[in-house]
Design an enzyme around this catalytic site. Sequence first.
Site, PDB file in Angstrom:
ATOM      1  N   HIS A  61      42.569   5.679  47.375  1.00  0.00           N
ATOM      2  CA  HIS A  61      43.938   5.174  47.606  1.00  0.00           C
ATOM      3  C   HIS A  61      44.779   6.230  48.284  1.00  0.00           C
ATOM      4  CE1 HIS A  61      47.939   3.485  46.517  1.00  0.00           C
ATOM      5  NE2 HIS A  61      47.273   2.355  46.584  1.00  0.00           N
ATOM      6  N   PHE A  62      44.791   6.418  49.452  1.00  0.00           N
ATOM      7  CA  PHE A  62      44.154   5.820  50.612  1.00  0.00           C
ATOM      8  C   PHE A  62      43.230   6.853  51.239  1.00  0.00           C
ATOM      9  CE2 PHE A  62      48.103   3.441  50.160  1.00  0.00           C
ATOM     10  CZ  PHE A  62      47.658   2.136  50.263  1.00  0.00           C
TER      11      PHE A  62
END
Length: 147
Positions: free
Chosen positions: A46-47
């Site tokens: 993430h991410f």
Amino acid sequence: MNQTEIIKNLPYQEPFLFVDLLTEVSENGVTGNYRFKEDAFFYEGHFKGNPITPGVILTETMAQIGVVCLGIYLLKNEILTTDKNPQIALTSNQVDFYLPVLPNEKVTVISEKQYFRFNKLKCAVKMINEKNELVCRGTISGMIIAE
């Protein structure tokens, strides 16, 4: 009940404990801190190449400090005199997000009790970063009992 005892009574443990320190606790609210560790499990995906703390984790941090810690404090007499464990269930939340939280960033959660009756606790909660900027805010409610 002091801040250390409140944290000890939380029904969470690593890696899902998002409370480092409580700085203020009263019948009307609570303030506490948490620093998001760089190696936290949720940053891996993430991410990609740009890790940001997920909104659900920010909400969970606000709930743990702003609702659960306050609820334990409000039920301190039952918990201390009966050795009962607090049981918590989130019932609703509405949170608006304004800024991202990056790995190794420390946040402060400030919660004000709106009401506590029939074992339902509703709080106005906000999170600020180390620059004193508003990260997110909203209302979070939960049911809490000592059982």
